[in-house]
Design an enzyme around this catalytic site. Structure first.
Site, short mmCIF file in Angstrom:
data_model
loop_
_atom_site.label_atom_id
_atom_site.label_comp_id
_atom_site.label_asym_id
_atom_site.label_seq_id
_atom_site.Cartn_x
_atom_site.Cartn_y
_atom_site.Cartn_z
N GLN A 24 -34.62 42.62 76.16
CA GLN A 24 -33.83 43.55 77.26
C GLN A 24 -33.69 42.82 78.72
O GLN A 24 -33.26 43.51 79.46
CB GLN A 24 -34.32 44.72 77.31
CG GLN A 24 -34.26 45.59 76.00
CD GLN A 24 -32.78 46.02 75.60
OE1 GLN A 24 -31.96 46.10 76.87
NE2 GLN A 24 -32.59 46.66 74.75
N HIS A 52 -26.82 38.99 71.94
CA HIS A 52 -25.91 40.33 71.91
C HIS A 52 -26.15 41.42 73.15
O HIS A 52 -25.56 42.30 73.28
CB HIS A 52 -25.64 40.91 70.81
CG HIS A 52 -26.83 41.78 70.10
ND1 HIS A 52 -26.81 43.07 70.44
CD2 HIS A 52 -28.08 41.34 69.83
CE1 HIS A 52 -28.01 43.39 69.75
NE2 HIS A 52 -28.68 42.50 69.27
N CYS A 76 -30.99 51.25 66.52
CA CYS A 76 -31.26 51.30 64.96
C CYS A 76 -31.93 52.60 64.54
O CYS A 76 -32.10 52.76 63.18
CB CYS A 76 -32.30 50.14 64.94
SG CYS A 76 -33.81 50.28 65.98
C1 LIG Z 1 -36.69 45.20 73.04
C2 LIG Z 1 -35.93 44.76 71.71
N1 LIG Z 1 -36.35 44.12 70.95
C3 LIG Z 1 -35.90 43.47 69.86
C4 LIG Z 1 -34.47 43.96 69.62
C5 LIG Z 1 -33.91 43.47 68.21
O1 LIG Z 1 -32.90 42.49 68.66
P1 LIG Z 1 -31.72 42.18 67.55
O2 LIG Z 1 -30.93 43.26 67.23
O3 LIG Z 1 -30.93 40.82 67.97
O4 LIG Z 1 -32.36 41.91 66.19
C6 LIG Z 1 -34.01 45.04 70.48
C7 LIG Z 1 -32.68 45.41 70.02
O5 LIG Z 1 -32.20 46.49 70.17
C8 LIG Z 1 -34.53 45.14 71.40
O6 LIG Z 1 -34.07 45.99 72.22
#
Ligand SMILES: Cc1ncc(COP(=O)(O)O)c(C=O)c1O
Length: 418
Positions: free
Chosen positions: A198, A220, A343
């Site tokens: 983040q 992203h 998610c």
């Molecule tokens: C703090 C944090 N770690 C890991 C992730 C996972 O990243 P990715 O969606 O690129 O797998 C996210 C995604 O929301 C996140 O906010």
């Protein structure tokens, strides 16, 4: 280097307001302009013939500018498919390393890590017997430092301790003191990983100053294409691959690299100078928005409002409304926000992060996460406020009994309202 345009152009064309930048960011317009050039480098970067040269050069340039952005050397940068893969790779690689087979294995995490970290921890615990110690956080999101020190108490030679504490929380924006936590872990002989997914584009990142052994990032969340992440591995620290096969990424991650996405992230990394200016502008917008929310909507509470936070993130409890209903109503009014991690969208469960911070299920169920970004304008924040106030009034009329009976109310202008 020119200022980037990072408006969520499809949404803006429709007059919508995108306030969910912690879930993902729009792609910078300039990236779309560069794509045809990058597409010309369609070869396999591992090929030693002519078609491999273009993509190889793309990777090299991207690796250099990303390394510069995060305060690392290019050889310390491993490309992955995203933040989840980077997180999983560090944890699995560390504990499944045959060199640690006979050691006591302990993973120390904060209670509010991203699911990609906590679920990997659960897997390592249930399948491989790794002991997982979760360090609690306060209602403001701050790590319990005494508990942290205690968790490191029996670390030492002959044991395998890995600490994994995020740099910034995806739901509340809370910033953890990574440099200090890492120094303490190192003193005890433990390794340190930080999930810094983040942070890119929001705060300056300097991994050499932070001193960490591993760090994870995702393209992203930084206006680049999806499908690329970075795993930083400090020079001299070994990393066994999670994905086996070819010799890409110096044998640390097999598989043909996602050259287009990597080039887009490298391009964004070249805009380092914009980060501070944008962070300051966005923080001012966020602070003003929070003041207006507190002034115009009774009983709201800004989560972690007095703690050190990302300037782009606002997590708000709005008693008397159901978060999911609020989210859907806002969506119908043209606003995209979130009630928790992207998610967990579609899941009626309240945010595990807020529960871990000590909020009740009822409180956590009336939370709203607002994530501002480089393309967010003052006019959008004003329009959002109007829509939010109107929507909350309407939804509260439906739930009058809840607000009267709940133990939630916090006085307007109370301690959590800046
Ligand atoms: C703090 C944090 N770690 C890991 C992730 C996972 O990243 P990715 O969606 O690129 O797998 C996210 C995604 O929301 C996140 O906010």
């Amino acid at each position: 280097m020119t200022d980037l345009e990072v408006q969520a152009f499809n949404l803006k064309d429709e007059g919508r307001i995108y306030l969910d930048h912690n879930a993902t960011t729009p792609v910078a317009r300039e990236i779309a302009l560069h794509l045809p050039k990058w597409l010309n480098a369609w070869g396999n970067p591992s090929s030693i013939h002519q078609a491999g040269r273009g993509p190889k050069a793309l990777l090299r340039e991207a690796r250099q500018s990303i390394a510069k952005l995060i305060g690392a050397s290019p050889l310390e940068v491993v490309f992955t498919s995203g933040g989840s893969e980077a997180n999983t790779t560090v944890l699995a690689s560390f504990f499944l390393d045959p060199a640690r087979a006979l050691m006591k294995k302990v993973l120390i995490v904060s209670a509010v890590e991203h699911p990609s970290l906590l679920k990997t921890a659960d897997w390592l615990s249930s399948v491989f017997g790794v002991e997982v110690r979760r360090v609690p956080v306060s209602r403001q999101g701050e790590l319990d430092r005494n508990a942290y020190t205690r968790s490191l108490g029996d670390a030492g030679p002959g044991s395998a301790f890995l600490v994994s504490i995020m740099a910034a929380n995806n739901e509340t924006g809370h910033l953890f003191p990574v440099k200090e936590l890492c120094a303490e872990a190192h003193e005890r002989g433990a390794f340190f990983h930080t999930d810094a997914v983040q942070t890119l584009g929001k705060i300056p990142v300097d991994l050499s100053a932070w001193g960490v052994d591993f760090a994870s990032f995702a393209g992203h969340k930084f206006y680049a294409l999806k499908g690329v992440g970075i795993l930083f591995v400090r020079r001299g620290v070994s990393l066994k691959p999670l994905i086996h096969g070819g010799n890409q990424e110096r044998r640390r991650r097999a598989g043909t690299e996602n050259t287009l996405a990597i080039a887009s992230l490298g391009f964004m990394a070249g805009h380092r100078s914009q980060i501070l200016a944008q962070a300051e502008r966005v923080t001012q917008l966020r602070d003003r928005m929070e003041r207006d929310i507190c002034a115009q909507i009774p009983h709201v509470q800004i989560i972690g409002g007095s703690a050190l936070r990302l300037g782009s993130t606002s997590s708000v409890l709005i008693p008397g409304v159901d978060g999911e209903s609020l989210l859907m109503s806002l969506d119908m009014e043209g606003v995209s926000c979130s009630t928790g991690a992207a998610c967990s969208a579609g899941s009626p469960e309240p945010s595990p992060v807020l529960l871990a911070m000590g909020y009740s299920r009822a409180e956590a169920q009336c939370s709203l996460r607002i994530g501002l970004g480089w393309g967010t304008t003052e006019d959008e924040v004003n329009r959002f406020l109007d829509i939010l106030v109107r929507t909350v009034v309407r939804l509260r009329q439906f739930h009058r009994s809840e607000i009267a009976s709940a133990s939630l109310p916090v006085p307007v202008g109370g301690p959590s309202c800046p």
